[in-house]
Design a protein around this motif. Structure first.
Motif, PDB file in Angstrom:
ATOM      1  N   ASN A 140      -2.956  -4.114 -27.285  1.00 20.61           N
ATOM      2  CA  ASN A 140      -1.586  -4.527 -27.614  1.00 20.61           C
ATOM      3  C   ASN A 140      -1.540  -5.896 -28.283  1.00 20.61           C
ATOM      4  OD1 ASN A 140      -0.634  -2.164 -26.459  1.00 20.61           O
ATOM      5  ND2 ASN A 140      -0.348  -3.113 -24.470  1.00 20.61           N
ATOM      6  N   PHE A 141      -2.410  -6.797 -27.871  1.00 23.80           N
ATOM      7  CA  PHE A 141      -2.423  -8.139 -28.444  1.00 23.80           C
ATOM      8  C   PHE A 141      -3.276  -8.218 -29.698  1.00 23.80           C
ATOM      9  CE2 PHE A 141      -0.445  -9.602 -24.593  1.00 23.80           C
ATOM     10  CZ  PHE A 141       0.229 -10.737 -24.986  1.00 23.80           C
ATOM     11  N   GLY A 142      -4.332  -7.433 -29.753  1.00 25.39           N
ATOM     12  CA  GLY A 142      -5.207  -7.444 -30.924  1.00 25.39           C
ATOM     13  C   GLY A 142      -5.686  -8.840 -31.253  1.00 25.39           C
ATOM     14  N   GLU A 143      -5.571  -9.214 -32.497  1.00 27.22           N
ATOM     15  CA  GLU A 143      -6.014 -10.536 -32.970  1.00 27.22           C
ATOM     16  C   GLU A 143      -5.053 -11.653 -32.591  1.00 27.22           C
ATOM     17  OE1 GLU A 143      -8.972 -11.216 -34.422  1.00 27.22           O
ATOM     18  OE2 GLU A 143      -9.411  -9.122 -33.944  1.00 27.22           O
ATOM     19  N   LYS A 144      -3.875 -11.301 -32.086  1.00 26.23           N
ATOM     20  CA  LYS A 144      -2.862 -12.312 -31.782  1.00 26.23           C
ATOM     21  C   LYS A 144      -2.969 -12.847 -30.361  1.00 26.23           C
ATOM     22  CE  LYS A 144       0.475 -10.565 -35.063  1.00 26.23           C
ATOM     23  NZ  LYS A 144       1.862 -10.198 -35.284  1.00 26.23           N
ATOM     24  N   LYS A 145      -3.963 -12.389 -29.601  1.00 28.09           N
ATOM     25  CA  LYS A 145      -4.059 -12.809 -28.210  1.00 28.09           C
ATOM     26  C   LYS A 145      -4.384 -14.303 -28.112  1.00 28.09           C
ATOM     27  CE  LYS A 145      -8.868 -11.892 -27.162  1.00 28.09           C
ATOM     28  NZ  LYS A 145      -9.686 -11.040 -27.919  1.00 28.09           N
ATOM     29  N   PRO A 146      -3.956 -14.923 -27.010  1.00 30.23           N
ATOM     30  CA  PRO A 146      -4.294 -16.335 -26.814  1.00 30.23           C
ATOM     31  C   PRO A 146      -5.777 -16.494 -26.502  1.00 30.23           C
ATOM     32  CG  PRO A 146      -3.143 -15.465 -24.903  1.00 30.23           C
ATOM     33  CD  PRO A 146      -3.139 -14.390 -25.936  1.00 30.23           C
ATOM     34  N   CYS A 151      -3.275 -12.974 -12.261  1.00 30.59           N
ATOM     35  CA  CYS A 151      -4.224 -13.428 -13.273  1.00 30.59           C
ATOM     36  C   CYS A 151      -4.963 -12.230 -13.866  1.00 30.59           C
ATOM     37  CB  CYS A 151      -5.209 -14.413 -12.664  1.00 30.59           C
ATOM     38  SG  CYS A 151      -6.570 -14.900 -13.741  1.00 30.59           S
ATOM     39  N   LEU A 152      -5.432 -11.335 -13.009  1.00 30.69           N
ATOM     40  CA  LEU A 152      -6.142 -10.145 -13.467  1.00 30.69           C
ATOM     41  C   LEU A 152      -5.264  -9.309 -14.388  1.00 30.69           C
ATOM     42  CD1 LEU A 152      -8.596  -8.253 -13.382  1.00 30.69           C
ATOM     43  CD2 LEU A 152      -7.569  -7.200 -11.340  1.00 30.69           C
ATOM     44  N   ALA A 153      -4.031  -9.066 -13.983  1.00 35.36           N
ATOM     45  CA  ALA A 153      -3.118  -8.263 -14.804  1.00 35.36           C
ATOM     46  C   ALA A 153      -2.865  -8.934 -16.145  1.00 35.36           C
ATOM     47  CB  ALA A 153      -1.801  -8.047 -14.065  1.00 35.36           C
ATOM     48  N   LEU A 154      -2.666 -10.236 -16.125  1.00 32.73           N
ATOM     49  CA  LEU A 154      -2.410 -10.970 -17.366  1.00 32.73           C
ATOM     50  C   LEU A 154      -3.630 -10.940 -18.280  1.00 32.73           C
ATOM     51  CD1 LEU A 154       0.006 -12.460 -18.506  1.00 32.73           C
ATOM     52  CD2 LEU A 154      -0.845 -14.542 -17.454  1.00 32.73           C
ATOM     53  N   LEU A 155      -4.809 -11.170 -17.726  1.00 26.92           N
ATOM     54  CA  LEU A 155      -6.034 -11.136 -18.533  1.00 26.92           C
ATOM     55  C   LEU A 155      -6.261  -9.755 -19.128  1.00 26.92           C
ATOM     56  CD1 LEU A 155      -8.507 -13.263 -16.377  1.00 26.92           C
ATOM     57  CD2 LEU A 155      -7.466 -13.896 -18.563  1.00 26.92           C
ATOM     58  N   LYS A 156      -6.063  -8.717 -18.331  1.00 30.46           N
ATOM     59  CA  LYS A 156      -6.237  -7.358 -18.852  1.00 30.46           C
ATOM     60  C   LYS A 156      -5.241  -7.079 -19.970  1.00 30.46           C
ATOM     61  CE  LYS A 156      -8.507  -4.948 -15.090  1.00 30.46           C
ATOM     62  NZ  LYS A 156      -8.431  -3.805 -14.163  1.00 30.46           N
ATOM     63  N   SER A 157      -4.042  -7.590 -19.818  1.00 31.25           N
ATOM     64  CA  SER A 157      -3.038  -7.429 -20.865  1.00 31.25           C
ATOM     65  C   SER A 157      -3.463  -8.150 -22.143  1.00 31.25           C
ATOM     66  CB  SER A 157      -1.691  -7.969 -20.382  1.00 31.25           C
ATOM     67  OG  SER A 157      -0.738  -7.915 -21.413  1.00 31.25           O
ATOM     68  N   PHE A 158      -3.937  -9.381 -22.003  1.00 31.77           N
ATOM     69  CA  PHE A 158      -4.370 -10.148 -23.167  1.00 31.77           C
ATOM     70  C   PHE A 158      -5.544  -9.483 -23.877  1.00 31.77           C
ATOM     71  CE2 PHE A 158      -2.793 -14.355 -21.150  1.00 31.77           C
ATOM     72  CZ  PHE A 158      -1.523 -14.142 -21.672  1.00 31.77           C
ATOM     73  N   PHE A 159      -6.435  -8.855 -23.131  1.00 29.26           N
ATOM     74  CA  PHE A 159      -7.602  -8.221 -23.723  1.00 29.26           C
ATOM     75  C   PHE A 159      -7.352  -6.775 -24.155  1.00 29.26           C
ATOM     76  CE2 PHE A 159      -9.742 -11.782 -21.605  1.00 29.26           C
ATOM     77  CZ  PHE A 159     -10.536 -12.216 -22.650  1.00 29.26           C
ATOM     78  N   SER A 160      -6.142  -6.293 -23.954  1.00 35.44           N
ATOM     79  CA  SER A 160      -5.821  -4.926 -24.367  1.00 35.44           C
ATOM     80  C   SER A 160      -5.591  -4.875 -25.878  1.00 35.44           C
ATOM     81  CB  SER A 160      -4.565  -4.438 -23.641  1.00 35.44           C
ATOM     82  OG  SER A 160      -3.407  -5.061 -24.170  1.00 35.44           O
TER      83      SER A 160
END
Length: 78
Positions: free
Chosen positions: A30-36, A19-28
């Motif tokens: 890399n996702f920018g404005e396209k994050k869930p 969960c931590l890794a996924l959340l950090k990825s989403f908030f990086s």
């Protein structure tokens, strides 16, 4: 899969290391404005690393995963 996540409303059951890794990825960047939109995280252990990270980010957290089903509109459960 990434396209399905774009701006989707998501909750996560399990607030551990994944969960931590996924959340950090989403908030990086890399996702920018396209994050869930992460609407909630559930874990039996309120000290789990992903749970704590989510709580610190202002994301709804709960120790009862059934609380996540009350969130609307919900699209994806991890």
């Amino acid at each position: 899969m990434i396209e399905r996540l774009e701006k989707a409303n998501v909750v996560m059951v399990g607030g551990g290391r994944f969960c931590l890794a996924l959340l950090k990825s989403f908030f990086s960047e890399n996702f920018g404005e396209k994050k869930p939109n992460i609407l909630g995280v559930a874990d039996l252990n309120p000290e789990a690393v992903g749970y704590v990270y989510a709580r610190n980010k202002g994301i709804f957290t709960t120790t009862d995963y059934k609380d996540l089903f009350k969130i609307e509109p919900l699209y994806i459960i991890f």
